[in-house]
Design a protein around this motif. Structure first.
Motif, PDB file in Angstrom:
ATOM      1  N   GLU A 100      -9.242  32.604  -0.623  1.00  0.00           N
ATOM      2  CA  GLU A 100      -9.763  33.692   0.209  1.00  0.00           C
ATOM      3  C   GLU A 100     -10.064  34.957  -0.589  1.00  0.00           C
ATOM      4  O   GLU A 100     -11.137  35.551  -0.418  1.00  0.00           O
ATOM      5  CB  GLU A 100      -8.777  33.999   1.332  1.00  0.00           C
ATOM      6  CG  GLU A 100      -9.302  34.986   2.338  1.00  0.00           C
ATOM      7  CD  GLU A 100      -8.366  35.170   3.518  1.00  0.00           C
ATOM      8  OE1 GLU A 100      -8.650  36.069   4.320  1.00  0.00           O
ATOM      9  OE2 GLU A 100      -7.368  34.456   3.639  1.00  0.00           O
ATOM     10  N   GLN A 101      -9.160  35.383  -1.454  1.00  0.00           N
ATOM     11  CA  GLN A 101      -9.384  36.619  -2.221  1.00  0.00           C
ATOM     12  C   GLN A 101     -10.581  36.476  -3.151  1.00  0.00           C
ATOM     13  O   GLN A 101     -11.390  37.387  -3.278  1.00  0.00           O
ATOM     14  CB  GLN A 101      -8.132  37.011  -3.014  1.00  0.00           C
ATOM     15  CG  GLN A 101      -8.285  38.334  -3.747  1.00  0.00           C
ATOM     16  CD  GLN A 101      -8.594  39.510  -2.822  1.00  0.00           C
ATOM     17  OE1 GLN A 101      -7.896  39.740  -1.856  1.00  0.00           O
ATOM     18  NE2 GLN A 101      -9.658  40.242  -3.101  1.00  0.00           N
TER      19      GLN A 101
ATOM     20  N   ASP B 181     -13.711  36.699  -1.070  1.00  0.00           N
ATOM     21  CA  ASP B 181     -13.967  38.109  -0.729  1.00  0.00           C
ATOM     22  C   ASP B 181     -14.572  38.852  -1.912  1.00  0.00           C
ATOM     23  O   ASP B 181     -15.527  39.615  -1.756  1.00  0.00           O
ATOM     24  CB  ASP B 181     -12.680  38.807  -0.291  1.00  0.00           C
ATOM     25  CG  ASP B 181     -12.244  38.432   1.111  1.00  0.00           C
ATOM     26  OD1 ASP B 181     -13.032  37.792   1.832  1.00  0.00           O
ATOM     27  OD2 ASP B 181     -11.117  38.789   1.480  1.00  0.00           O
ATOM     28  N   ASP B 182     -14.025  38.617  -3.107  1.00  0.00           N
ATOM     29  CA  ASP B 182     -14.544  39.275  -4.304  1.00  0.00           C
ATOM     30  C   ASP B 182     -15.982  38.854  -4.581  1.00  0.00           C
ATOM     31  O   ASP B 182     -16.828  39.678  -4.947  1.00  0.00           O
ATOM     32  CB  ASP B 182     -13.669  38.969  -5.516  1.00  0.00           C
ATOM     33  CG  ASP B 182     -12.275  39.586  -5.424  1.00  0.00           C
ATOM     34  OD1 ASP B 182     -12.074  40.490  -4.573  1.00  0.00           O
ATOM     35  OD2 ASP B 182     -11.390  39.149  -6.183  1.00  0.00           O
TER      36      ASP B 182
ATOM     37  N   LYS C 295     -10.289  41.225   7.298  1.00  0.00           N
ATOM     38  CA  LYS C 295     -11.274  40.654   6.371  1.00  0.00           C
ATOM     39  C   LYS C 295     -12.502  40.157   7.120  1.00  0.00           C
ATOM     40  O   LYS C 295     -13.628  40.313   6.653  1.00  0.00           O
ATOM     41  CB  LYS C 295     -10.647  39.534   5.552  1.00  0.00           C
ATOM     42  CG  LYS C 295      -9.671  40.053   4.528  1.00  0.00           C
ATOM     43  CD  LYS C 295      -9.115  38.963   3.664  1.00  0.00           C
ATOM     44  CE  LYS C 295      -8.154  39.571   2.669  1.00  0.00           C
ATOM     45  NZ  LYS C 295      -7.764  38.668   1.639  1.00  0.00           N
TER      46      LYS C 295
END
Length: 100
Positions: free
Chosen positions: A13-14, A17-18, A89
Motif C-alpha cells: 500500500e505505501q 501511494d508513493d 488514503k
C-alpha cells in the motif's frame, strides 16, 4: 498498460501511494475542480486578511452544543452502519482524481 496496472496493484500500500503521488506530480495541473478550489481558497484568505471573514477558535467550536450534537449525529450514523467512513488514503486518492 494492463500489465503495468496489474503490477502496480500488487505493490504494498505505501509503495502504491508513493507511485501514485510520483505519477501525479509529473502531470500538469488541469483546470477545473482543482482550479476552482484554489480560487475559493485564495478568496477566503483575502477575506480573512481584510477582516471580513468570521473565524472561530477551535476550543470554542469543540464546546459548542450544536457542533457537539452534529458530531454525535455523525458518530451514530457510522456506528449504525448508515454511513461508511472512507479511509484517509482513499479520500486523498479521490481528491487527487478530482484535481486531474
Amino acid at each position: 498498460m494492463e500489465r503495468i496496472k496489474a503490477a502496480a496493484l500488487e505493490l504494498p500500500e505505501q509503495q502504491l501511494d508513493d507511485l501514485v503521488d510520483a505519477l501525479a506530480a509529473t502531470r500538469p495541473v488541469r483546470r477545473g475542480a482543482g482550479e476552482a478550489w484554489i480560487q475559493e481558497a485564495e478568496r477566503r484568505i483575502e477575506l480573512y486578511h481584510e477582516g471580513k471573514l468570521e473565524t472561530f477558535d477551535a476550543a470554542d467550536v469543540l464546546e459548542d452544543d450544536e457542533w457537539a450534537a452534529e458530531v454525535e449525529r455523525r458518530i451514530v450514523e457510522v456506528d449504525s452502519g448508515e454511513v461508511t467512513p472512507i479511509p484517509i488514503k482513499e479520500a486523498r486518492a479521490q481528491w487527487r482524481a478530482l484535481l486531474r
